[in-house]
Design a protein around this motif. Structure first.
Motif, PDB file in Angstrom:
ATOM      1  N   GLY A 147       0.754  -1.216   0.079  1.00 20.94           N
ATOM      2  CA  GLY A 147       0.040   0.004  -0.191  1.00 20.94           C
ATOM      3  C   GLY A 147       0.733   1.351   0.040  1.00 20.94           C
ATOM      4  O   GLY A 147       0.455   2.399   0.005  1.00 20.94           O
ATOM      5  N   PHE A 148       2.211   0.910  -0.092  1.00 22.32           N
ATOM      6  CA  PHE A 148       2.740   2.230  -0.073  1.00 22.32           C
ATOM      7  C   PHE A 148       3.960   2.462  -1.142  1.00 22.32           C
ATOM      8  O   PHE A 148       4.262   1.131  -1.655  1.00 22.32           O
ATOM      9  N   VAL A 149       4.195   3.536  -1.912  1.00 24.91           N
ATOM     10  CA  VAL A 149       5.529   3.713  -2.606  1.00 24.91           C
ATOM     11  C   VAL A 149       6.561   4.388  -2.179  1.00 24.91           C
ATOM     12  O   VAL A 149       6.437   5.413  -1.501  1.00 24.91           O
ATOM     13  N   TYR A 150       7.645   3.816  -2.423  1.00 29.05           N
ATOM     14  CA  TYR A 150       9.031   4.627  -1.828  1.00 29.05           C
ATOM     15  C   TYR A 150       9.949   4.937  -2.852  1.00 29.05           C
ATOM     16  O   TYR A 150      10.265   4.178  -3.905  1.00 29.05           O
ATOM     17  N   PHE A 151      10.498   6.058  -2.733  1.00 27.93           N
ATOM     18  CA  PHE A 151      11.062   6.781  -4.044  1.00 27.93           C
ATOM     19  C   PHE A 151      12.137   7.828  -3.351  1.00 27.93           C
ATOM     20  O   PHE A 151      11.723   8.444  -2.082  1.00 27.93           O
ATOM     21  N   GLY A 152      13.160   8.263  -3.744  1.00 24.79           N
ATOM     22  CA  GLY A 152      13.821   9.115  -3.529  1.00 24.79           C
ATOM     23  C   GLY A 152      13.881  10.396  -4.340  1.00 24.79           C
ATOM     24  O   GLY A 152      13.456  10.273  -5.799  1.00 24.79           O
ATOM     25  N   SER A 153      14.533  11.607  -4.249  1.00 21.75           N
ATOM     26  CA  SER A 153      14.349  12.721  -4.872  1.00 21.75           C
ATOM     27  C   SER A 153      15.900  13.338  -4.710  1.00 21.75           C
ATOM     28  O   SER A 153      16.707  13.361  -3.897  1.00 21.75           O
ATOM     29  N   ALA A 154      16.094  14.144  -5.866  1.00 24.01           N
ATOM     30  CA  ALA A 154      17.241  14.899  -6.069  1.00 24.01           C
ATOM     31  C   ALA A 154      17.254  16.060  -4.859  1.00 24.01           C
ATOM     32  O   ALA A 154      18.500  16.771  -4.414  1.00 24.01           O
ATOM     33  N   ASN A 155      16.232  16.400  -3.946  1.00 24.74           N
ATOM     34  CA  ASN A 155      15.992  17.477  -3.208  1.00 24.74           C
ATOM     35  C   ASN A 155      16.685  16.822  -1.642  1.00 24.74           C
ATOM     36  O   ASN A 155      16.708  17.287  -0.639  1.00 24.74           O
ATOM     37  N   GLY A 156      17.063  15.495  -1.729  1.00 22.29           N
ATOM     38  CA  GLY A 156      17.848  14.771  -0.462  1.00 22.29           C
ATOM     39  C   GLY A 156      16.860  14.188   0.188  1.00 22.29           C
ATOM     40  O   GLY A 156      17.328  13.508   1.411  1.00 22.29           O
ATOM     41  N   TYR A 157      15.470  13.690  -0.104  1.00 24.66           N
ATOM     42  CA  TYR A 157      14.502  13.179   0.794  1.00 24.66           C
ATOM     43  C   TYR A 157      14.496  11.920   0.229  1.00 24.66           C
ATOM     44  O   TYR A 157      14.259  11.496  -0.946  1.00 24.66           O
ATOM     45  N   LEU A 158      13.767  10.856   0.835  1.00 21.94           N
ATOM     46  CA  LEU A 158      13.321   9.493   0.599  1.00 21.94           C
ATOM     47  C   LEU A 158      12.108   9.754   1.187  1.00 21.94           C
ATOM     48  O   LEU A 158      11.805  10.115   2.187  1.00 21.94           O
ATOM     49  N   ARG A 175      21.433  14.475   3.426  1.00 20.83           N
ATOM     50  CA  ARG A 175      22.142  15.874   3.184  1.00 20.83           C
ATOM     51  C   ARG A 175      22.835  15.887   1.478  1.00 20.83           C
ATOM     52  O   ARG A 175      23.569  16.730   1.178  1.00 20.83           O
ATOM     53  N   GLY A 176      22.118  15.027   0.664  1.00 22.14           N
ATOM     54  CA  GLY A 176      22.523  15.008  -0.551  1.00 22.14           C
ATOM     55  C   GLY A 176      21.492  14.325  -1.434  1.00 22.14           C
ATOM     56  O   GLY A 176      20.374  13.740  -1.060  1.00 22.14           O
ATOM     57  N   ALA A 177      21.408  14.452  -2.891  1.00 21.31           N
ATOM     58  CA  ALA A 177      20.612  13.813  -3.536  1.00 21.31           C
ATOM     59  C   ALA A 177      20.264  12.212  -3.398  1.00 21.31           C
ATOM     60  O   ALA A 177      21.502  11.704  -3.145  1.00 21.31           O
ATOM     61  N   VAL A 178      19.203  11.985  -3.488  1.00 23.32           N
ATOM     62  CA  VAL A 178      19.026  10.438  -3.269  1.00 23.32           C
ATOM     63  C   VAL A 178      18.595   9.851  -4.920  1.00 23.32           C
ATOM     64  O   VAL A 178      17.427  10.001  -5.175  1.00 23.32           O
ATOM     65  N   ARG A 179      19.546   9.162  -5.422  1.00 23.10           N
ATOM     66  CA  ARG A 179      19.492   8.673  -6.770  1.00 23.10           C
ATOM     67  C   ARG A 179      19.317   7.154  -6.488  1.00 23.10           C
ATOM     68  O   ARG A 179      18.618   6.537  -7.499  1.00 23.10           O
ATOM     69  N   SER A 180      19.877   6.628  -5.673  1.00 21.28           N
ATOM     70  CA  SER A 180      19.490   5.204  -5.464  1.00 21.28           C
ATOM     71  C   SER A 180      18.019   4.755  -5.190  1.00 21.28           C
ATOM     72  O   SER A 180      17.160   5.646  -4.687  1.00 21.28           O
ATOM     73  N   SER A 181      17.684   3.754  -5.782  1.00 22.19           N
ATOM     74  CA  SER A 181      16.252   3.275  -5.705  1.00 22.19           C
ATOM     75  C   SER A 181      16.287   2.462  -4.535  1.00 22.19           C
ATOM     76  O   SER A 181      16.925   1.511  -4.309  1.00 22.19           O
ATOM     77  N   PRO A 182      15.259   2.712  -3.552  1.00 22.26           N
ATOM     78  CA  PRO A 182      15.218   1.851  -2.473  1.00 22.26           C
ATOM     79  C   PRO A 182      14.703   0.378  -2.655  1.00 22.26           C
ATOM     80  O   PRO A 182      14.084   0.150  -3.440  1.00 22.26           O
ATOM     81  N   ALA A 183      15.302  -0.258  -1.664  1.00 25.23           N
ATOM     82  CA  ALA A 183      14.881  -1.639  -1.636  1.00 25.23           C
ATOM     83  C   ALA A 183      13.987  -1.986  -0.349  1.00 25.23           C
ATOM     84  O   ALA A 183      14.458  -1.193   0.823  1.00 25.23           O
ATOM     85  N   GLY A 192      20.835   4.396  -0.561  1.00 27.91           N
ATOM     86  CA  GLY A 192      22.075   5.410  -0.454  1.00 27.91           C
ATOM     87  C   GLY A 192      21.858   6.773  -0.988  1.00 27.91           C
ATOM     88  O   GLY A 192      20.763   7.107  -1.580  1.00 27.91           O
ATOM     89  N   SER A 193      22.816   7.698  -0.413  1.00 28.32           N
ATOM     90  CA  SER A 193      22.619   9.085  -0.844  1.00 28.32           C
ATOM     91  C   SER A 193      23.859   9.681  -1.249  1.00 28.32           C
ATOM     92  O   SER A 193      25.080   8.862  -0.967  1.00 28.32           O
ATOM     93  N   TYR A 194      24.101  10.720  -1.751  1.00 30.55           N
ATOM     94  CA  TYR A 194      25.103  11.675  -2.130  1.00 30.55           C
ATOM     95  C   TYR A 194      25.833  12.273  -0.753  1.00 30.55           C
ATOM     96  O   TYR A 194      26.759  13.115  -1.283  1.00 30.55           O
ATOM     97  N   ASP A 195      25.035  12.227   0.259  1.00 29.80           N
ATOM     98  CA  ASP A 195      25.620  12.970   1.574  1.00 29.80           C
ATOM     99  C   ASP A 195      26.852  12.247   2.290  1.00 29.80           C
ATOM    100  O   ASP A 195      26.495  11.453   2.435  1.00 29.80           O
ATOM    101  N   ASP A 216      32.867   4.535   1.237  1.00 31.03           N
ATOM    102  CA  ASP A 216      34.253   5.467   0.785  1.00 31.03           C
ATOM    103  C   ASP A 216      33.732   6.090  -0.707  1.00 31.03           C
ATOM    104  O   ASP A 216      34.538   6.728  -1.368  1.00 31.03           O
ATOM    105  N   GLY A 217      32.588   5.975  -0.985  1.00 31.02           N
ATOM    106  CA  GLY A 217      32.102   7.051  -2.089  1.00 31.02           C
ATOM    107  C   GLY A 217      30.486   7.051  -2.151  1.00 31.02           C
ATOM    108  O   GLY A 217      29.914   6.375  -1.585  1.00 31.02           O
ATOM    109  N   GLN A 218      30.138   7.817  -2.962  1.00 26.42           N
ATOM    110  CA  GLN A 218      28.567   8.137  -3.144  1.00 26.42           C
ATOM    111  C   GLN A 218      28.046   7.035  -3.751  1.00 26.42           C
ATOM    112  O   GLN A 218      28.630   6.208  -4.193  1.00 26.42           O
ATOM    113  N   VAL A 219      26.663   7.109  -3.289  1.00 24.98           N
ATOM    114  CA  VAL A 219      26.142   5.376  -3.387  1.00 24.98           C
ATOM    115  C   VAL A 219      24.959   5.886  -4.503  1.00 24.98           C
ATOM    116  O   VAL A 219      23.894   6.277  -4.262  1.00 24.98           O
ATOM    117  N   ASP A 220      25.306   5.063  -5.809  1.00 24.94           N
ATOM    118  CA  ASP A 220      24.195   5.434  -6.994  1.00 24.94           C
ATOM    119  C   ASP A 220      23.545   4.012  -7.153  1.00 24.94           C
ATOM    120  O   ASP A 220      22.410   3.955  -7.395  1.00 24.94           O
TER     121      ASP A 220
END
Length: 364
Positions: A147-158, A175-183, A192-195, A216-220
């Motif tokens: 019943g829910f949809v989960y996703f990230g945004s470049a505004n830094g929120y999940l 504190r960074g863009a969330v481009r990673s798709s949540p599991a 993951g995030s770019y923060d 050790d690096g951003q998580v795409d």
């Protein structure tokens, strides 16, 4: 065996697939992102069924359900095509490119656009049911569960939204863009995030942080969850991680020669993923030891799909590859006219994928 795209024409552990419902289609096959499809897929290449031309690159990964394949293009549209003919059923125009891969459930397709919205459309008509504005580009592919949809945004929120109304249930700020798709698995959401190179686990009901892990690096890369372990790759550090999904403690890590945007697939005790160093890797999930690796002629940012003993993935060398999952031996490859970033989906003996040459392909 090597095949090439014909001249342009218009138109056309063990986790098993049975663990997940067959009436849903989404990025990496299911909410836990195992990348395993019920298939089977083509073990040897017979023919190009069809290819469909859009007006820009196809980076979005297709979702296939009930005779229709859904995917986005950088031309700003989400498309719905007949899987047998490649004929367009409908398309929906957003305000910017669509890299996000769609999720389909109960008559609705969910996807994000770089225009900052997450959309919910009727699968039969392509009519908008609702849309939710984030204020940042939505490159992250949505995961839908219970019943829910989960996703990230470049505004830094999940975000967690009600799938029926599009109403926000909760959001979690990084504190960074969330481009990673949540599991989503076992009562938690992983992403993951770019923060400052952090990876998070949140409570699925409240959005409260359960733990965080510094990489050790951003998580795409989008994570995979199986049997109490979460797997994902990082970028600048070139490390692929296996963490305890309950505590966030590292079980092992594996260093490649390049950053990882490719998301992992897991089947029968082996995890498969690509790297910008040009290899697809197969690692033992218990030890992190390499079982085999396969060298392509370009970066591998496409995520592998596993079906019936074959692993499928694309490369920046313009090829889609099909490898034996046990040995890493090439079974066949198919050449498009540009890089392949889109991740393949497998359904009823056909593999579907997009290319930077602006086409979506269907091979068997």
């Amino acid at each position: 065996m090597e095949t090439e795209a014909p001249e342009e024409t218009e138109a056309p552990e063990v986790v098993t697939p049975a663990t997940f419902s067959s009436d849903i289609a989404m990025f990496r096959a299911n909410p836990a992102h195992t990348g395993v499809y019920t298939g089977p897929g083509p073990k040897q290449f017979d023919e190009l069924l069809w290819k469909f031309k859009t007006d820009d690159e196809v980076l979005s990964s297709p979702a296939v359900l009930d005779g229709v394949v859904y995917f986005g293009s950088k031309d700003g549209n989400l498309y719905a095509l007949d899987i047998n003919t490649g004929q367009e059923q409908w398309k929906f125009e957003t305000g910017n490119w669509v890299d996000s891969s769609p999720a389909v459930l109960d008559g609705v397709v969910y996807f994000g656009s770089a225009d900052g919205y997450l959309y919910a459309l009727d699968i039969n008509t392509g009519q908008e049911q609702w849309k939710f504005e984030t204020g940042g580009g939505v490159i992250s592919s949505p995961a839908v569960l219970d019943g829910f949809v989960y996703f990230g945004s470049a505004n830094g929120y999940l975000y967690a939204l009600d799938i029926n109304t599009g109403q926000e249930q909760w959001k979690f700020q990084t504190r960074g863009a969330v481009r990673s798709s949540p599991a989503v698995s076992d009562g938690a959401v992983y992403f993951g995030s770019y923060d400052e190179y952090l990876f998070y686990a949140l409570d699925i009901n409240t959005g409260q942080e359960k733990w965080r892990f510094k990489t050790d690096g951003q998580v795409d890369s989008s994570p995979l969850v199986s049997n109490g372990v979460v797997y994902f790759g990082s970028y600048d550090g070139y490390l692929f991680y296996a963490l305890d999904s309950n505590t966030g403690q590292e079980k092992w890590s594996f260093k490649t020669g390049g950053g990882m945007k490719s998301s992992p697939a897991l089947f029968d005790g082996v995890v498969y993923f690509g790297s910008r160093d040009g290899y697809l890797y197969a690692l033992d999930i218990n030890t992190g030891q390499e079982k085999w690796k396969f060298k392509t002629g370009g970066e591998v940012t496409s995520s592998a799909a596993v079906s019936d003993g074959v692993v499928y993935f694309g490369s920046w060398d313009d090829y889609l590859y099909a490898l034996d999952i046990n040995t890493g031996q090439e079974q066949w490859k198919f050449k498009t006219n540009d890089s392949i970033v889109s991740s393949p989906a497998v359904s009823e003996g056909v593999v579907y994928f997009g290319s930077d040459d602006k086409y979506l392909y269907a091979l068997k």
